[in-house]
Design a protein around this motif. Sequence first.
Motif, mmCIF file in Angstrom:
data_model
loop_
_atom_site.group_PDB
_atom_site.id
_atom_site.type_symbol
_atom_site.label_atom_id
_atom_site.label_comp_id
_atom_site.label_asym_id
_atom_site.label_seq_id
_atom_site.Cartn_x
_atom_site.Cartn_y
_atom_site.Cartn_z
ATOM 1 N N ASP A 44 0.839 -1.197 0.000
ATOM 2 C CA ASP A 44 0.000 0.000 0.000
ATOM 3 C C ASP A 44 0.876 1.250 0.000
ATOM 4 O OD1 ASP A 44 -2.082 -1.770 0.228
ATOM 5 O OD2 ASP A 44 -2.663 -1.162 2.257
ATOM 6 N N VAL A 45 0.389 2.290 -0.654
ATOM 7 C CA VAL A 45 1.076 3.585 -0.674
ATOM 8 C C VAL A 45 0.234 4.552 0.137
ATOM 9 C CG1 VAL A 45 1.879 5.477 -2.137
ATOM 10 C CG2 VAL A 45 2.049 3.121 -2.949
ATOM 11 N N ASN A 46 0.856 5.130 1.175
ATOM 12 C CA ASN A 46 0.176 6.122 2.002
ATOM 13 C C ASN A 46 1.032 7.384 2.076
ATOM 14 O OD1 ASN A 46 2.200 5.687 3.983
ATOM 15 N ND2 ASN A 46 1.045 3.975 4.811
ATOM 16 N N GLU A 47 0.649 8.319 2.929
ATOM 17 C CA GLU A 47 1.349 9.608 3.006
ATOM 18 C C GLU A 47 2.800 9.485 3.444
ATOM 19 O OE1 GLU A 47 -1.623 9.013 4.467
ATOM 20 O OE2 GLU A 47 -3.016 10.388 3.502
ATOM 21 N N GLN A 48 3.172 8.383 4.096
ATOM 22 C CA GLN A 48 4.554 8.207 4.558
ATOM 23 C C GLN A 48 5.494 7.711 3.461
ATOM 24 O OE1 GLN A 48 1.891 7.047 6.668
ATOM 25 N NE2 GLN A 48 2.104 9.052 7.613
ATOM 26 N N ILE A 49 4.944 7.170 2.392
ATOM 27 C CA ILE A 49 5.766 6.638 1.293
ATOM 28 C C ILE A 49 6.240 7.803 0.423
ATOM 29 C CG2 ILE A 49 5.793 5.094 -0.712
ATOM 30 C CD1 ILE A 49 5.505 3.655 1.999
ATOM 31 N N LYS A 50 7.503 7.759 0.011
ATOM 32 C CA LYS A 50 8.112 8.840 -0.767
ATOM 33 C C LYS A 50 8.413 8.415 -2.199
ATOM 34 C CE LYS A 50 8.274 11.514 2.805
ATOM 35 N NZ LYS A 50 7.200 12.459 2.971
ATOM 36 N N LEU A 51 8.357 9.400 -3.082
ATOM 37 C CA LEU A 51 8.825 9.265 -4.462
ATOM 38 C C LEU A 51 10.122 10.049 -4.536
ATOM 39 C CD1 LEU A 51 8.626 8.682 -7.534
ATOM 40 C CD2 LEU A 51 7.232 10.741 -7.702
ATOM 41 N N LYS A 52 11.176 9.403 -4.999
ATOM 42 C CA LYS A 52 12.499 10.030 -5.059
ATOM 43 C C LYS A 52 13.011 9.955 -6.489
ATOM 44 C CE LYS A 52 17.071 9.570 -2.958
ATOM 45 N NZ LYS A 52 17.862 8.834 -1.959
ATOM 46 N N ILE A 53 13.475 11.108 -7.003
ATOM 47 C CA ILE A 53 14.043 11.175 -8.350
ATOM 48 C C ILE A 53 15.455 11.726 -8.215
ATOM 49 C CG2 ILE A 53 13.824 12.213 -10.639
ATOM 50 C CD1 ILE A 53 10.742 12.414 -9.926
ATOM 51 N N SER A 54 16.430 10.941 -8.678
ATOM 52 C CA SER A 54 17.840 11.309 -8.499
ATOM 53 C C SER A 54 18.589 11.277 -9.824
ATOM 54 C CB SER A 54 18.535 10.326 -7.548
ATOM 55 O OG SER A 54 17.949 10.337 -6.283
ATOM 56 N N PHE A 55 19.484 12.232 -9.993
ATOM 57 C CA PHE A 55 20.439 12.266 -11.097
ATOM 58 C C PHE A 55 21.784 11.873 -10.495
ATOM 59 C CE2 PHE A 55 17.016 15.011 -12.361
ATOM 60 C CZ PHE A 55 16.888 14.811 -13.724
ATOM 61 N N ILE A 56 22.400 10.811 -11.029
ATOM 62 C CA ILE A 56 23.600 10.226 -10.437
ATOM 63 C C ILE A 56 24.640 10.032 -11.528
ATOM 64 C CG2 ILE A 56 24.467 8.213 -9.177
ATOM 65 C CD1 ILE A 56 21.479 7.787 -8.285
ATOM 66 N N ASP A 57 25.903 10.409 -11.248
ATOM 67 C CA ASP A 57 26.932 10.217 -12.274
ATOM 68 C C ASP A 57 27.309 8.731 -12.352
ATOM 69 O OD1 ASP A 57 28.943 9.634 -10.363
ATOM 70 O OD2 ASP A 57 29.709 11.676 -10.376
ATOM 71 N N LEU A 58 28.105 8.372 -13.344
ATOM 72 C CA LEU A 58 28.436 6.967 -13.566
ATOM 73 C C LEU A 58 29.334 6.385 -12.482
ATOM 74 C CD1 LEU A 58 28.813 6.825 -17.446
ATOM 75 C CD2 LEU A 58 26.796 6.412 -16.033
ATOM 76 N N ASN A 59 29.892 7.254 -11.613
ATOM 77 C CA ASN A 59 30.659 6.788 -10.457
ATOM 78 C C ASN A 59 29.742 6.567 -9.255
ATOM 79 O OD1 ASN A 59 33.192 6.857 -11.734
ATOM 80 N ND2 ASN A 59 33.270 9.075 -11.442
ATOM 81 N N LYS A 60 28.417 6.698 -9.476
ATOM 82 C CA LYS A 60 27.376 6.510 -8.463
ATOM 83 C C LYS A 60 27.405 7.579 -7.381
ATOM 84 C CE LYS A 60 26.896 1.691 -9.548
ATOM 85 N NZ LYS A 60 26.905 0.330 -9.123
ATOM 86 N N THR A 61 27.758 8.811 -7.794
ATOM 87 C CA THR A 61 27.724 9.971 -6.915
ATOM 88 C C THR A 61 26.582 10.873 -7.355
ATOM 89 O OG1 THR A 61 30.125 9.865 -6.655
ATOM 90 C CG2 THR A 61 29.061 11.956 -6.081
ATOM 91 N N ARG A 62 25.772 11.333 -6.393
ATOM 92 C CA ARG A 62 24.670 12.232 -6.750
ATOM 93 C C ARG A 62 25.210 13.491 -7.409
ATOM 94 N NH1 ARG A 62 21.450 12.668 -1.207
ATOM 95 N NH2 ARG A 62 22.934 14.342 -1.106
ATOM 96 N N ILE A 63 24.550 13.905 -8.482
ATOM 97 C CA ILE A 63 24.924 15.131 -9.182
ATOM 98 C C ILE A 63 24.327 16.336 -8.461
ATOM 99 C CG2 ILE A 63 24.682 16.414 -11.352
ATOM 100 C CD1 ILE A 63 24.761 13.655 -12.778
ATOM 101 N N ALA A 64 23.157 16.164 -7.876
ATOM 102 C CA ALA A 64 22.476 17.220 -7.123
ATOM 103 C C ALA A 64 21.580 16.550 -6.094
ATOM 104 C CB ALA A 64 21.647 18.098 -8.060
ATOM 105 N N HIS A 65 21.013 17.338 -5.194
ATOM 106 C CA HIS A 65 20.069 16.783 -4.237
ATOM 107 C C HIS A 65 18.878 16.185 -4.990
ATOM 108 C CE1 HIS A 65 22.023 18.088 -0.595
ATOM 109 N NE2 HIS A 65 22.184 19.290 -1.117
ATOM 110 N N PRO A 66 18.400 15.025 -4.554
ATOM 111 C CA PRO A 66 17.260 14.411 -5.239
ATOM 112 C C PRO A 66 15.973 15.192 -4.990
ATOM 113 C CG PRO A 66 17.814 13.168 -3.278
ATOM 114 C CD PRO A 66 18.873 14.230 -3.431
ATOM 115 N N THR A 67 15.018 15.009 -5.865
ATOM 116 C CA THR A 67 13.664 15.512 -5.655
ATOM 117 C C THR A 67 12.937 14.440 -4.859
ATOM 118 O OG1 THR A 67 13.672 16.759 -7.717
ATOM 119 C CG2 THR A 67 11.518 16.198 -6.793
ATOM 120 N N ILE A 68 12.396 14.816 -3.703
ATOM 121 C CA ILE A 68 11.669 13.863 -2.861
ATOM 122 C C ILE A 68 10.312 14.472 -2.535
ATOM 123 C CG2 ILE A 68 11.630 12.597 -0.678
ATOM 124 C CD1 ILE A 68 14.718 12.781 -0.659
#
Length: 136
Positions: free
Chosen positions: A58-82
């Motif tokens: 089930d998806v309720n208000e506590q569940i988050k959607l996270k969108i991340s841009f990550i470089d090929l070294n697996k380092t975040r390029i910027a803060h994710p959208t949550i």
Amino acid sequence: MVNAIPHKLIKRTTIFEQCPPPQGSSIAPPLLQVALSADPPVAGQKDTLTISGKLLNDVNEQIKLKISFIDLNKTRIAHPTIVSACTGSGCTIKAGDPYTQTVEVQVPSNLTSSYYLLVFVGNSLYEPLGCAFATI
């Protein structure tokens, strides 16, 4: 003689793949379908993502959607959208029911030439309800 064959603008379609199982599990989370309004995303501009699928729980208000841009070294390029994965009268979405959400994100201006785009629904990376990633 003039070339009579017109050049067509080719729209790229980013292919999203299923995320691997979370650490300590052998079961991969369900694949989310993701559509981009600008495909591929344009550095420094906004893009609208439409995410859909059928989730494990089930998806309720506590569940988050996270969108991340990550470089090929697996380092975040910027803060994710949550954002909350569901709000208002549309909550709760029962496990297995269709899930759809549209989110506008700010694409980082410092994108690398190739990167990962991760779309994740869940409590944490160890508790995914649905996930997809693309190499762009």
